[in-house]
Scaffold this motif. Structure first.
Motif, short mmCIF file in Angstrom:
data_model
loop_
_atom_site.label_atom_id
_atom_site.label_comp_id
_atom_site.label_asym_id
_atom_site.label_seq_id
_atom_site.Cartn_x
_atom_site.Cartn_y
_atom_site.Cartn_z
N ASN A 47 44.17 44.12 40.38
CA ASN A 47 43.21 44.87 39.58
C ASN A 47 43.88 45.29 38.27
O ASN A 47 45.06 44.99 38.03
N LEU A 48 43.16 45.99 37.41
CA LEU A 48 43.68 46.27 36.07
C LEU A 48 44.93 47.17 36.11
O LEU A 48 45.91 46.92 35.39
N SER A 68 39.18 49.68 36.57
CA SER A 68 40.27 48.87 37.13
C SER A 68 39.78 48.02 38.29
O SER A 68 40.10 46.83 38.38
N TYR A 71 38.30 44.42 38.14
CA TYR A 71 39.13 43.27 37.78
C TYR A 71 39.76 42.66 39.03
O TYR A 71 40.27 43.39 39.89
N VAL A 73 42.34 39.72 38.97
CA VAL A 73 43.03 38.75 38.13
C VAL A 73 44.01 37.94 38.99
O VAL A 73 45.01 38.48 39.48
N ILE A 304 42.94 39.01 28.37
CA ILE A 304 41.63 39.63 28.59
C ILE A 304 40.86 39.49 27.28
O ILE A 304 41.38 39.83 26.21
N TYR A 340 32.98 37.86 34.37
CA TYR A 340 32.14 38.69 35.26
C TYR A 340 31.17 37.82 36.06
O TYR A 340 30.69 38.25 37.11
N ALA A 345 35.90 40.33 36.56
CA ALA A 345 36.07 41.27 35.44
C ALA A 345 34.76 42.02 35.24
O ALA A 345 33.71 41.57 35.72
N LYS A 349 33.42 40.92 30.00
CA LYS A 349 34.86 40.62 29.88
C LYS A 349 35.18 39.25 30.51
O LYS A 349 34.58 38.86 31.52
N ILE A 351 38.53 36.60 31.59
CA ILE A 351 39.98 36.45 31.84
C ILE A 351 40.35 35.01 31.52
O ILE A 351 39.73 34.08 32.02
#
Length: 446
Positions: A47-48, A68, A71, A73, A304, A340, A345, A349, A351
């Protein structure tokens, strides 16, 4: 922990989790341990706040990036070929019921400074701006040969034995130009470099067919699918599978020291003063560093963004392959983007990852050709990691070690490692002749 197991698996990376699931389904008694307190090992999903801790050393990401927990990632971002090996393993083990997939919007290739959609069929070849008029016709003929090729039907071979003819000889027969060979070999057949040209044409043709058949599967813009919430879901899904079949999982186990007898054979694993005995040990390279050798390193950037990659038809998820020749490099560069739309995200947003096999010690400069294609980025993180392969003989030490994950943005090489390890561990090949439609219900493409 004093019981005896058939196999102890160390590390909950994707390869290890798939193997522990497959071995549990086979009826083996499996203990699966990880020194970390989270699933995924090197292939975890952050997560973020976790991302900030890892790359910035604090847990205070800027507020404008959103929440957070929205996300996910992936640290080893890879798409799955819709008809590829990993999807077959998921169906074979019925792990599909724990996951929800969505098609990936676009598959692109970089050529002479621009991004183009990868043409994968004879119809697309005729439309593609990648080629001039006469080259389109030649490419169309080649694509038709590949589409019609059937290993079991000699009539479709046109007098060529593809186990003896090289890929280079086959391509020469159709008179294709270097730029065409570049995108076919690297963006369709997904070869990492040009060594495939001197290998048997059969492997090359099979890889092209896999791409085209995967593309046809969901009528989307790419042959790839990707789980909602990212790849972090996969290790956990296989962990659940293993548990259903009686496998035991233990996270947050410090040390995890492999014990060897006088003949150098692994017989157990010690953690916190207790030793669990086993016949075989399966692990990632970090658990047996003296039994692996470094073969290279991967350079990558994690970005990001607030927009899709430019010139990808506003794709919310996409892969762009930059063939080595286009950049004057020894290995390809990869762009990976999701957003998203795959729940990785917050809304708005994206990634993006840029990755390649490192040829220098300066990722910022080396990755610049890929990063320049992304447009403005909100945040960017750079990282390099070493790639290891096993250097042991599993027949003498009972240790089965996975390879590190490569720079590519698809799973075909990782699955090949899983299948080879499975055969070495069990002495049999995994039967992957499955009904591929079993995954399509969960691959909605909205």
């Amino acid at each position: 922990m004093d019981e005896e197991y058939d196999v102890i698996v160390l590390g909950t990376g994707l390869i290890e989790c798939i193997l522990s699931g497959l071995l549990s389904v086979d009826g083996l008694k499996v203990l699966h341990m990880d020194r970390n307190d989270y699933y995924g090992g090197a292939s975890t999903s952050l997560n973020l706040i976790q991302l900030w801790k890892r790359f910035r050393g604090n847990d205070k990401p800027p507020e404008q990036l959103g929440m957070s927990k929205e996300y996910n990632v992936d640290m080893i971002p890879k798409f799955m070929m819709a008809n590829g090996g990993l999807v077959r393993v998921l169906i074979h083990t019925d792990v599909t019921k724990y996951l929800h997939f969505k098609a990936v919007d676009g598959s692109f290739v970089y050529n002479k400074g621009k991004i183009y959609k990868v043409p994968a069929t004879d119809v697309e070849a005729l439309k593609s701006p990648l080629m001039g008029l006469f080259e389109k016709r030649r490419a169309r003929k080649f694509f038709i040969y590949v589409q019609d090729y059937d290993e079991k039907d000699p009539k479709s071979h046109e007098g060529l034995d593809l186990t003896k003819v090289t890929a280079r000889e086959l391509i020469t027969k159709y008179g294709l130009e270097d730029d065409t060979i570049d995108f076919i070999g690297h963006a369709l057949a997904l070869h990492f470099d040009d060594s495939y040209l001197d290998g048997p044409a059969l492997d090359f043709v099979k890889k092209m067919k896999l791409y085209a058949e995967s593309l046809a599967r969901f009528q989307g813009g790419s042959p790839y699918i990707y789980p909602l919430y990212g790849l972090g879901e996969l290790p956990q899904a296989f962990a659940r599978l293993s548990a259903v079949y009686g496998g035991t999982y233990m996270l947050n186990k410090p040390e995890c020291k492999v014990e060897f007898d006088g003949d150098g054979k692994a017989y157990g694993v010690t953690s916190e003063g207790e030793t669990a005995k086993c016949k075989k040990v399966v692990c990632d390279p970090s658990y047996l560093p003296n039994k692996v050798q470094k073969v290279g390193k991967v350079a990558r950037a994690v970005c990001i963004m607030s927009h899709p990659i430019p010139n990808t038809h506003d794709s919310h998820s996409a892969q762009v392959i930059l063939p080595q020749k286009q950049l004057g490099r020894k290995s390809d560069m990869y762009l990976f983007c999701c957003s998203y739309a795959h729940n990785v995200a917050p809304k708005g947003k994206f990634i993006a990852f840029v990755s390649t096999e490192a040829e220098t010690d300066n990722p910022e400069i080396e990755l610049k050709p890929g990063i320049d294609l992304l447009g403005p980025v909100d945040e960017i993180f750079y990282e390099t990691y070493d790639r290891f392969i096993p250097a042991n003989n599993h027949e003498t030490d009972n240790c089965f070690i996975s390879m590190s994950y490569d720079a590519s943005t698809h799973f075909e090489s990782t699955v090949a490692d899983v299948l080879a390890m499975y055969s070495n561990i069990t002495g049999k090949a995994l039967d992957l002749s499955v009904d591929l439609s079993a995954a399509s219900a969960s691959a909605d493409d909205d």
